[in-house]
Enzyme design. Sequence first.
Site, PDB file in Angstrom:
ATOM      1  N   ASP A   1     -38.244   8.988  15.285  1.00 24.50           N
ATOM      2  CA  ASP A   1     -37.121   8.969  14.360  1.00 24.50           C
ATOM      3  C   ASP A   1     -36.308   7.723  14.726  1.00 24.50           C
ATOM      4  O   ASP A   1     -36.555   7.100  15.769  1.00 24.50           O
ATOM      5  CB  ASP A   1     -36.289  10.250  14.551  1.00 24.50           C
ATOM      6  CG  ASP A   1     -35.018  10.249  13.735  1.00 24.50           C
ATOM      7  OD1 ASP A   1     -35.087   9.914  12.541  1.00 24.50           O
ATOM      8  OD2 ASP A   1     -33.950  10.571  14.297  1.00 24.50           O
TER       9      ASP A   1
ATOM     10  N   ASP B   1     -32.365   7.060  13.526  1.00 28.30           N
ATOM     11  CA  ASP B   1     -30.926   7.282  13.660  1.00 28.30           C
ATOM     12  C   ASP B   1     -30.609   8.303  14.750  1.00 28.30           C
ATOM     13  O   ASP B   1     -31.087   9.431  14.715  1.00 28.30           O
ATOM     14  CB  ASP B   1     -30.346   7.761  12.325  1.00 28.30           C
ATOM     15  CG  ASP B   1     -30.434   6.684  11.256  1.00 28.30           C
ATOM     16  OD1 ASP B   1     -29.827   5.620  11.456  1.00 28.30           O
ATOM     17  OD2 ASP B   1     -31.117   6.907  10.243  1.00 28.30           O
TER      18      ASP B   1
END
Length: 237
Positions: free
Chosen positions: A21, A23
Amino acid sequence: MSSTKIGKMTEFKNVTHCIFDMDGLLLNTESLYTRATQEICDPYGKTYTWQLKQTLMGMSTYEVANKITKELGLPLSAEEYQELAAEKYKVLFPGSQLMPGAEKLVKHLKQKGVPIAVATSSSIESYNLKTQNHKEFFALFHHIVNGSSDPEVTGGKPDPSIFLVCASRFPDKPSPHMCLVFEDAPNGVTAAKKAGMQVVVVPDPHVSKDLTEGATLCLSSLEDFKPELFGLPPYDE
């Protein structure tokens, strides 16, 4: 003192590919999202709470805008909210910084020949803003999947499609169980599990512990990750 949480060694299965991922995991952008959202809420006397935020992390851009406006009763359409947010992101996102341990781990995996990719809910436009000062770092990944812009991604996290699409774009198209996901959000943990993948979560300290209990491994920082637990090449001494 690390707050690493691990189970029995037999709970970890060897993997060949890693999916990250972005963020809150590779970049510190979650705090920037919070700041921008609160600035939008301020004129209406609304507070963007952590309880709401943790339910949104990992969702697509439109899903986030739609839920925020409805949950907080903002007199804005989702599209209007997105326009306001986009202007604030242009100012805030270029200042994003790499999270602790991210550069070391990614460079290590790349050097050792482990296929790596990014699966982010961010749109291409948002991704470009956040990564403009980190182009060399993100060039280390084989590919980037931008969930909010990619037509093959049928739903935001906790829907598993973003991770399945990401895995399918490696040249050797590994089975999901051979992929290890790195996440920071409960929605991402759920998505990875639905995709049939193991998942290492590095949650914000404010995230309720019960929301990350389903993760294969919970760490306080990427600095604490030991690649050999999942059959990946260990760090050189």
